[in-house]
Design an enzyme around this catalytic site. Sequence first.
Site, short mmCIF file in Angstrom:
data_model
loop_
_atom_site.label_atom_id
_atom_site.label_comp_id
_atom_site.label_asym_id
_atom_site.label_seq_id
_atom_site.Cartn_x
_atom_site.Cartn_y
_atom_site.Cartn_z
N HIS A 187 -7.15 -21.92 14.51
CA HIS A 187 -7.06 -21.33 15.85
C HIS A 187 -8.43 -21.25 16.51
O HIS A 187 -9.47 -21.21 15.85
CB HIS A 187 -6.41 -19.95 15.79
CG HIS A 187 -7.22 -18.95 15.00
ND1 HIS A 187 -8.34 -18.32 15.52
CD2 HIS A 187 -7.06 -18.48 13.74
CE1 HIS A 187 -8.83 -17.50 14.60
NE2 HIS A 187 -8.08 -17.58 13.51
N ASP B 273 -2.83 -11.83 3.98
CA ASP B 273 -2.56 -10.42 4.21
C ASP B 273 -3.68 -9.61 3.54
O ASP B 273 -3.67 -9.41 2.34
CB ASP B 273 -1.20 -10.05 3.63
CG ASP B 273 -0.82 -8.60 3.90
OD1 ASP B 273 -1.66 -7.85 4.46
OD2 ASP B 273 0.30 -8.20 3.55
N ASN C 79 -12.96 -12.51 15.92
CA ASN C 79 -14.11 -13.30 15.45
C ASN C 79 -15.40 -12.83 16.09
O ASN C 79 -16.41 -12.63 15.41
CB ASN C 79 -13.91 -14.78 15.76
CG ASN C 79 -12.76 -15.43 15.02
OD1 ASN C 79 -12.12 -16.33 15.54
ND2 ASN C 79 -12.50 -15.00 13.81
N GLU D 224 -1.93 -15.92 8.37
CA GLU D 224 -3.20 -15.49 7.76
C GLU D 224 -2.97 -14.76 6.44
O GLU D 224 -1.88 -14.22 6.18
CB GLU D 224 -3.93 -14.56 8.75
CG GLU D 224 -5.27 -14.02 8.27
CD GLU D 224 -6.30 -15.11 8.02
OE1 GLU D 224 -6.17 -15.81 6.99
OE2 GLU D 224 -7.24 -15.24 8.82
N SER E 122 -11.43 -16.11 18.40
CA SER E 122 -10.65 -14.95 18.82
C SER E 122 -11.54 -13.75 19.11
O SER E 122 -12.73 -13.73 18.78
CB SER E 122 -9.64 -14.56 17.72
OG SER E 122 -10.32 -13.97 16.62
#
Length: 234
Positions: free
Chosen positions: A9, A86, A15, A84, A12
């Site tokens: 991805h 956990d 990030n 993703e 974000s």
Amino acid sequence: MATLILVRHGRSTANTSGVLAGWTPGVLLDERGAEQAAALPERLARVPLVAAVTSPLERCRQTLQPLLDARPELEPVSDERIGECDYGDWSGRKLAELADEALMEVVQQHPTAAAFPGGESMRAMQARAVDAVRDWNARIDAQYGEHAAYVMCSHGDIIKSIVADALGMHLDLFQRIHVEPCSITAIRYTRTRPFLLRLGDTGNFASLVPPERGEAETGGDSGAAVVGGGAGAP
């Protein structure tokens, strides 16, 4: 067998704020991440894709959307197995504070022994992700033939674990792999072995510039991997 195009991805909000997002809802692409996603259709323009699979998390669906808009024939399928890792109680916490946790050394040096409190183990993460790839390879082969290519949008640690499996690399070594936001990793599977064709390709070589003193990015003096994948080149 199929050629798998793995896309991490785009960058974000987690990030850029240094937060380990995990499955925390509402984590979206930041402005740069949206730009990265918008460039994806052109980067893959010459690749004839037959299917699109995505993690159910918002940042992956956002990343894939421009490609889907450019190719209306693709019907996206959500697969939780490539969601993703956990991270459990670690989710939503700052990576800077997690660096002091005793478990972080295990995550860095011995991932097969790492299990996140209230979450899953890294072994379980890799197993479900690799199972998803095997399953999708079989589906694509059966429906489109062995030379078809499909795209899968997922997350840093998921992609790294899939690459480690393709290379026959022990999971304890997977932190040596790095994939930047919206990078493309390609694996061609055959009956006897996979071939890694691209790894973390962004077309941007800024990440090769040596980091400034004190920066905590991958490749710095500490040698630590960025759990969750990091924000990429500045």
